[in-house]
Write an enzyme that holds these catalytic residues in place. Sequence first.
Site, PDB file in Angstrom:
ATOM      1  N   THR A  49      -2.107  22.607   7.346  1.00 26.96           N
ATOM      2  CA  THR A  49      -0.633  22.522   6.788  1.00 26.96           C
ATOM      3  C   THR A  49      -0.626  23.053   5.347  1.00 26.96           C
ATOM      4  O   THR A  49      -1.626  22.765   4.488  1.00 26.96           O
ATOM      5  CB  THR A  49       0.048  21.266   6.677  1.00 26.96           C
ATOM      6  OG1 THR A  49      -0.751  20.269   5.729  1.00 26.96           O
ATOM      7  CG2 THR A  49       0.018  20.413   8.073  1.00 26.96           C
ATOM      8  N   ARG A  79       8.613  16.774   3.462  1.00 18.77           N
ATOM      9  CA  ARG A  79       8.508  15.315   3.990  1.00 18.77           C
ATOM     10  C   ARG A  79       8.372  15.363   5.526  1.00 18.77           C
ATOM     11  O   ARG A  79       7.601  14.335   5.493  1.00 18.77           O
ATOM     12  CB  ARG A  79       9.725  14.687   3.531  1.00 18.77           C
ATOM     13  CG  ARG A  79      10.017  14.453   2.119  1.00 18.77           C
ATOM     14  CD  ARG A  79      11.010  13.435   1.670  1.00 18.77           C
ATOM     15  NE  ARG A  79      11.184  13.065   0.365  1.00 18.77           N
ATOM     16  CZ  ARG A  79      12.039  11.845   0.045  1.00 18.77           C
ATOM     17  NH1 ARG A  79      12.621  11.441   1.038  1.00 18.77           N
ATOM     18  NH2 ARG A  79      12.126  11.708  -1.142  1.00 18.77           N
ATOM     19  N   THR A  82       4.087  16.854  10.038  1.00 20.74           N
ATOM     20  CA  THR A  82       3.244  16.354  11.169  1.00 20.74           C
ATOM     21  C   THR A  82       3.814  15.499  12.236  1.00 20.74           C
ATOM     22  O   THR A  82       3.105  15.110  13.149  1.00 20.74           O
ATOM     23  CB  THR A  82       2.001  16.211  10.564  1.00 20.74           C
ATOM     24  OG1 THR A  82       1.991  15.056   9.871  1.00 20.74           O
ATOM     25  CG2 THR A  82       1.258  17.267   9.910  1.00 20.74           C
ATOM     26  N   ASP A 140       2.719   8.865   0.592  1.00 21.00           N
ATOM     27  CA  ASP A 140       2.567   9.830   1.702  1.00 21.00           C
ATOM     28  C   ASP A 140       3.042   9.047   3.017  1.00 21.00           C
ATOM     29  O   ASP A 140       2.769   7.954   3.148  1.00 21.00           O
ATOM     30  CB  ASP A 140       0.928  10.140   1.662  1.00 21.00           C
ATOM     31  CG  ASP A 140       0.822  11.375   2.804  1.00 21.00           C
ATOM     32  OD1 ASP A 140       1.453  11.721   3.793  1.00 21.00           O
ATOM     33  OD2 ASP A 140      -0.270  11.798   2.404  1.00 21.00           O
ATOM     34  N   LYS A 152      -7.140   4.601  15.203  1.00 21.80           N
ATOM     35  CA  LYS A 152      -7.103   3.910  16.616  1.00 21.80           C
ATOM     36  C   LYS A 152      -7.736   4.423  17.616  1.00 21.80           C
ATOM     37  O   LYS A 152      -8.466   3.739  18.555  1.00 21.80           O
ATOM     38  CB  LYS A 152      -5.555   3.566  16.644  1.00 21.80           C
ATOM     39  CG  LYS A 152      -5.188   3.074  18.137  1.00 21.80           C
ATOM     40  CD  LYS A 152      -3.778   2.753  18.344  1.00 21.80           C
ATOM     41  CE  LYS A 152      -3.564   2.165  19.487  1.00 21.80           C
ATOM     42  NZ  LYS A 152      -2.024   1.678  20.055  1.00 21.80           N
ATOM     43  N   ARG A 231     -27.311  -8.958  -8.879  1.00 23.76           N
ATOM     44  CA  ARG A 231     -28.447  -9.869  -8.510  1.00 23.76           C
ATOM     45  C   ARG A 231     -28.177 -10.938  -7.975  1.00 23.76           C
ATOM     46  O   ARG A 231     -28.752 -11.403  -6.845  1.00 23.76           O
ATOM     47  CB  ARG A 231     -29.479  -9.793  -9.811  1.00 23.76           C
ATOM     48  CG  ARG A 231     -30.129  -8.480 -10.141  1.00 23.76           C
ATOM     49  CD  ARG A 231     -30.949  -9.030 -11.210  1.00 23.76           C
ATOM     50  NE  ARG A 231     -32.044  -9.627 -11.141  1.00 23.76           N
ATOM     51  CZ  ARG A 231     -32.709 -10.262 -12.096  1.00 23.76           C
ATOM     52  NH1 ARG A 231     -32.437 -10.094 -13.315  1.00 23.76           N
ATOM     53  NH2 ARG A 231     -33.761 -10.993 -11.756  1.00 23.76           N
ATOM     54  N   HIS A 290     -20.790 -17.976 -23.119  1.00 25.09           N
ATOM     55  CA  HIS A 290     -20.228 -18.926 -21.885  1.00 25.09           C
ATOM     56  C   HIS A 290     -18.941 -18.888 -21.894  1.00 25.09           C
ATOM     57  O   HIS A 290     -18.340 -20.037 -21.897  1.00 25.09           O
ATOM     58  CB  HIS A 290     -20.913 -20.441 -22.260  1.00 25.09           C
ATOM     59  CG  HIS A 290     -22.565 -20.221 -21.951  1.00 25.09           C
ATOM     60  ND1 HIS A 290     -23.171 -19.771 -20.833  1.00 25.09           N
ATOM     61  CD2 HIS A 290     -23.461 -20.837 -22.913  1.00 25.09           C
ATOM     62  CE1 HIS A 290     -24.554 -20.039 -20.939  1.00 25.09           C
ATOM     63  NE2 HIS A 290     -24.558 -20.535 -22.064  1.00 25.09           N
ATOM     64  N   GLY A 324     -27.954 -14.047 -28.224  1.00 20.58           N
ATOM     65  CA  GLY A 324     -27.689 -13.772 -26.813  1.00 20.58           C
ATOM     66  C   GLY A 324     -26.497 -13.911 -26.247  1.00 20.58           C
ATOM     67  O   GLY A 324     -25.882 -13.848 -25.077  1.00 20.58           O
ATOM     68  N   ARG A 459      -8.732 -33.800 -27.876  1.00 24.55           N
ATOM     69  CA  ARG A 459      -8.542 -33.114 -28.901  1.00 24.55           C
ATOM     70  C   ARG A 459      -9.148 -33.267 -30.429  1.00 24.55           C
ATOM     71  O   ARG A 459      -9.555 -32.707 -31.214  1.00 24.55           O
ATOM     72  CB  ARG A 459      -6.887 -32.795 -29.341  1.00 24.55           C
ATOM     73  CG  ARG A 459      -6.521 -31.540 -30.289  1.00 24.55           C
ATOM     74  CD  ARG A 459      -5.193 -31.306 -29.711  1.00 24.55           C
ATOM     75  NE  ARG A 459      -4.855 -30.831 -28.423  1.00 24.55           N
ATOM     76  CZ  ARG A 459      -5.105 -29.616 -28.089  1.00 24.55           C
ATOM     77  NH1 ARG A 459      -5.551 -28.777 -28.741  1.00 24.55           N
ATOM     78  NH2 ARG A 459      -5.030 -29.404 -26.569  1.00 24.55           N
TER      79      ARG A 459
END
Length: 535
Positions: A49, A79, A82, A140, A152, A231, A290, A324, A459
Amino acid sequence: MAGPSHDSSLYRDRDVVQIKRALVSVSDKTDLLVLAAALADAGVEIVSTGSTAATIREAGYEVTDVASVTGVAEMLDGRVKTLHPSIHGGLLADLRLEDHERQLAELGISPFELVVVNLYPFVETVASGATGDDVVEQIDIGGPAMVRASAKNHANVAIVVSPESYPALIESIAAGGTSLTQRRELAARAFAHTSAYDTAVAAWFAEGTLSEGGELPEHLTIKAERLATLRYGENSHQRGAIYSRVGGHGIAQAVQLQGKEMSYNNYVDADAALRAAFDMILPAVAIVKHANPCGIATTAPNALDPIASAHLRAHECDPVSAYGGVIATNGTVTLKMAENLKDIFTEVIVAPAFEPAALEVFKAKKNLRLLQLPADWKQEEMDVRLVSGGLLLQDADRFPDDIDSVANGWELVTGERPSDEEMSDLIFAWKACRAVKSNAIVLAKGKATVGIGMGQVNRVDSCRLAVERAGDRAAGTIAASDAFFPFADGPQVLIDAGISTIIQPGGSVRDDEVIAAAKAAGVTMFFTGERHFFH
């Protein structure tokens, strides 16, 4: 509704299927001519197409236009091309059934053994900033119908939705045809492809509704593709993986420039660091451990290198915990910042960009992970969190762009109104506490944190922790609390440490007691009327 039933005894075995006729219609034309050459060499009829047909024909290969198969020219600005029995009959006919074979013969329809289709660039169009009808036209219709029909019917048809599958397909063509196992694998990829596409379309419509202030969506579909198997998860006995959400533009889409493989916890901490750094407008750095900040700071006044300055000030808040840690900046990582980090063990640095000279310095730290954010990175509009059996959805807790004017509406409940510079510190502290896990207390001065109390079950303990971490630096700082003080005991801890100003949402039944304690100590206190819980 159940589909039509068939007598399974009528099916004929069909493993290897020779490709005689192929339907090719692609928006992504990567290696299209390589595939066209292989099909032509094998004597395969190519039906195509629009621009796909033109590209193949211009390269010198024979192409049958879809319009000559259907007998109807493309219509409605393309539009409809197919969506026709002459196409879908050839896609859906199960040639293991003699009756299907007979019907095709009677109708003069030829079957397809191969369909190569990928869909309009909807996601790319949205990412480009397009809106309205420009986006709608990239939804589409015929493409997904062909993909799903072929998938299918994978017992008879090989469906290919990505150029990544071309090499294996070309090998199969040369070997005499596709196997049932291969076609089934291709079908699985095809259904995943259309599912992701539909999810992106649904998300776009939902975002439009949300941006217009509508209700949260009644149905929520989240589609993600696995980027990498990690990991392990949070702990070594847990499996882990990182997925990219369709249409996502966050930490999952960042590019790793160097360093060890990212871990599950690295991603969690990097995302938390971004949350803190990008709340700030000035050049800022957040250091996280953390999932909690151990330092947030903006640049010092008149600093020669704003980002390097912000990093040093953030590091000074809690150097022990920064060991770290994971660092995020809202600006370019400079050579000076890289040099400052030479002797500081850091797991990850994430930023919008890195100076080439900084990257050269980091090469000496081979394990250090460097992540560069995607160019279209932005803070999320919505938060999604999994819970057992479902998920929670909420608006993201973000600060308004005009927070300076919002701050003018905060209620001064005791003390004198601060200077403009002090108000800037107040706004910084209020922003910083949003990135800290509840219960959150942040002590700040000069737009840098000096003590943080986080994640405590009451708190008062958060106040004590923030003061303990700040030490002598607590005196004269601003304290921000993410929620109201239920009693005066928390503020009293801060007052005893020499805090000058407290900002909190207010709203406790004992607000009067809290205000009285601040007033008695000569401490300024603001109520914002809005809390920032972060669980």
